[in-house]
Enzyme design. Structure first.
Site, mmCIF file in Angstrom:
data_model
loop_
_atom_site.group_PDB
_atom_site.id
_atom_site.type_symbol
_atom_site.label_atom_id
_atom_site.label_comp_id
_atom_site.label_asym_id
_atom_site.label_seq_id
_atom_site.Cartn_x
_atom_site.Cartn_y
_atom_site.Cartn_z
ATOM 1 N N CYS A 280 35.248 -7.048 -0.401
ATOM 2 C CA CYS A 280 34.579 -7.376 0.885
ATOM 3 C C CYS A 280 33.758 -6.128 1.244
ATOM 4 O O CYS A 280 32.504 -6.086 0.715
ATOM 5 C CB CYS A 280 35.516 -7.249 2.134
ATOM 6 S SG CYS A 280 35.019 -8.297 3.486
ATOM 7 N N HIS B 88 39.384 -11.598 -0.288
ATOM 8 C CA HIS B 88 40.338 -10.592 -0.130
ATOM 9 C C HIS B 88 41.555 -10.924 -1.150
ATOM 10 O O HIS B 88 42.473 -11.749 -0.940
ATOM 11 C CB HIS B 88 41.057 -10.387 1.142
ATOM 12 C CG HIS B 88 40.142 -9.691 2.110
ATOM 13 N ND1 HIS B 88 40.273 -8.262 2.157
ATOM 14 C CD2 HIS B 88 39.214 -10.057 3.012
ATOM 15 C CE1 HIS B 88 39.183 -8.033 3.272
ATOM 16 N NE2 HIS B 88 38.523 -9.147 3.673
ATOM 17 N N GLU C 126 43.962 -8.941 -2.253
ATOM 18 C CA GLU C 126 45.263 -8.682 -1.918
ATOM 19 C C GLU C 126 45.895 -9.575 -0.848
ATOM 20 O O GLU C 126 47.171 -9.481 -0.514
ATOM 21 C CB GLU C 126 45.226 -7.108 -1.383
ATOM 22 C CG GLU C 126 44.399 -7.242 0.094
ATOM 23 C CD GLU C 126 42.985 -7.319 0.235
ATOM 24 O OE1 GLU C 126 42.279 -7.803 -0.876
ATOM 25 O OE2 GLU C 126 42.432 -7.094 1.475
#
Lengths: 203, 244
Positions: free
Chosen positions: A80, A183, A185
């Protein structure tokens, strides 16, 4: 393998840390220039505002340490804002100068309207990289941003792109740098594939 | 862009609970295991509000549980409830929150949005507005004198990334949304809006999506009834909505 996650004062650090932990990797959270330079692989997470974050990197001498790591050709994953920092100029809260690795600027989706691209969206991935990431076209990822990377000209560094209001780069690879606008994650199974790829990546 | 199905969970003394109109809470499950299972069912996002710190801001939000939840799932996580200082917001991010949820504090200190956005960016802040319908008008729970649409506008301009509208008087009732109100709200802002409070059936989610709503918060529906995320998503996929 020494995988480091950069703590620059903002960020969802533990989310990133946990996603590596789920794959059995005990990444190290670091915050000094020396630790950056010593990293075998570096992750720059990305929940943060551009101006404040880049000023912080500069004030702590982390900015030049990252440039040095680029020079050393160590794999870097930018997430990001961690991707956006590698552009030339970022237009959030004024103008900030990025690492200028990418021939691009970071701009808002719309200068007049408040727009956030938040939620799950698809990526269009180039044929060559489907295998590389083990991803299908239209795989979904979690996005959360109001600024995007705008290349000055058509670029073969763009590995995947996403449609929201317009078409913007969602995965970029240049030499030892891999950047994702979404993202990983937070992107469940597909996100793990990206992280796994980065762990094993030998650019 | 996919429609978003968001689990909206209340945390009460380390357990997840759900009730009607903010009252009569029943235990739904343990945060870590419950959220892990939601994640494996491909829930799009999870919202957790700490009721204890929400009701009494002197109580410190339960960062420990937040951190346990965050380490058990790779699902986007928003945390709130009594986040009334920048320190509490920082601790939330440090404990594994991806976004923070601010609601009551906005009425007394809206500048906290700007302070947070300066560090974490606007996209990391979800503003909440608690509303109820009184004599045909949308009223704000915390301040019934305030004009709702002016407040919506003020919040949009404060620099948040998205807004969650909670229909408090519909919560847990399974009466669905007031679609006319929702459409009116959507017309007034460009920010992503999450609607919550009142959804009790698959058809009501479908009606919501038909009216142009992109994101819904589900509480009771996934907690007590014979619904799971797979079932809800499959139902909606059959109607060709963009569902992940």
């Amino acid at each position: 393998m020494k995988i480091s996650i950069l703590d620059y004062g903002a960020c969802n650090l533990s989310s990133v840390y946990n996603s590596f932990k789920n794959l059995g990797i005990d990444a190290k959270i670091i915050n000094s220039a020396k630790e950056i330079i010593d990293s075998e692989k570096l992750i720059i997470p990305g929940v943060g505002a551009a101006k404040n974050s880049i000023e912080f990197l500069r004030s702590q001498n982390l900015f030049y340490a990252i440039l040095e790591l680029i020079e050393k050709e160590k794999p870097i994953l930018g997430i990001c804002l961690g991707l956006q920092m590698f552009s030339e100029k970022l237009y959030e809260d004024g103008i900030s100068k990025g690492f200028s690795l990418l021939n691009a600027d970071v701009v808002r989706f719309n200068n007049n309207k408040k727009i956030t691209h938040v939620g799950w969206n698809k990526i269009k991935i180039t044929e060559k990289y489907k295998n590389f990431f083990q991803l299908e076209n239209n795989s979904s990822f979690y996005f959360c941003h109001s600024y995007f990377l705008k290349f000055h000209e058509e670029s073969n560094l763009i590995i995947a792109s996403t449609d929201f209001k317009l078409n913007f780069p969602s995965i970029v690879i240049k030499n030892n740098f891999m950047g994702v606008q979404f993202h990983p994650e937070k992107s469940q199974a597909n996100g793990l594939k990206i992280i796994e790829k980065f762990i094993n990546w030998k650019p | 862009m996919y429609k978003r199905i968001i689990a909206s969970l209340l945390l009460d003394k380390k357990k997840l609970v759900k009730g009607i109109n903010f009252k009569n809470h029943k235990i739904v499950g343990f945060p870590r295991t419950y959220c892990k299972s939601l994640g494996s069912q491909m829930i799009d996002e999870i919202f957790i509000c700490d009721l204890n710190s929400y009701n009494d801001s002197r109580i410190i939000p339960d960062y420990k549980t937040l951190s346990e939840v965050s380490s058990s799932t790779m699902t986007p996580l928003t945390f709130g409830g009594g986040l009334n200082t920048l320190d509490r917001i920082k601790l939330s991010f440090n404990s594994g929150s991806d976004k923070v949820y601010l609601s009551s504090i906005l009425h007394t200190n809206i500048s906290l949005v700007e302070q947070t956005a300066k560090i974490y960016g606007s996209q990391s802040i979800v503003a909440g507005i608690n509303v109820e319908k009184i004599k045909g008008k949308i009223k704000i729970l915390e301040d019934k004198e305030k004009n709702f649409f002016n407040w919506l506008n003020e919040i949009e301009n404060s620099g948040v990334g998205e807004i969650k509208i909670n229909f408090v008087d519909r919560e847990g009732t399974s009466n669905g949304f007031d679609i006319i109100d929702c459409k009116e709200i959507l017309k007034k802002t460009n920010l992503p809006i999450i609607f919550e409070g009142g959804l009790g059936s698959l058809d009501q989610i479908k009606d919501a999506f038909d009216s142009g709503i992109d994101s819904v918060g589900l509480g009771r529906m996934i907690s007590f009834e014979d619904n799971n995320i797979f079932k809800i998503k499959q139902f909606l996929k059959n109607y060709n909505y963009e569902i992940r």
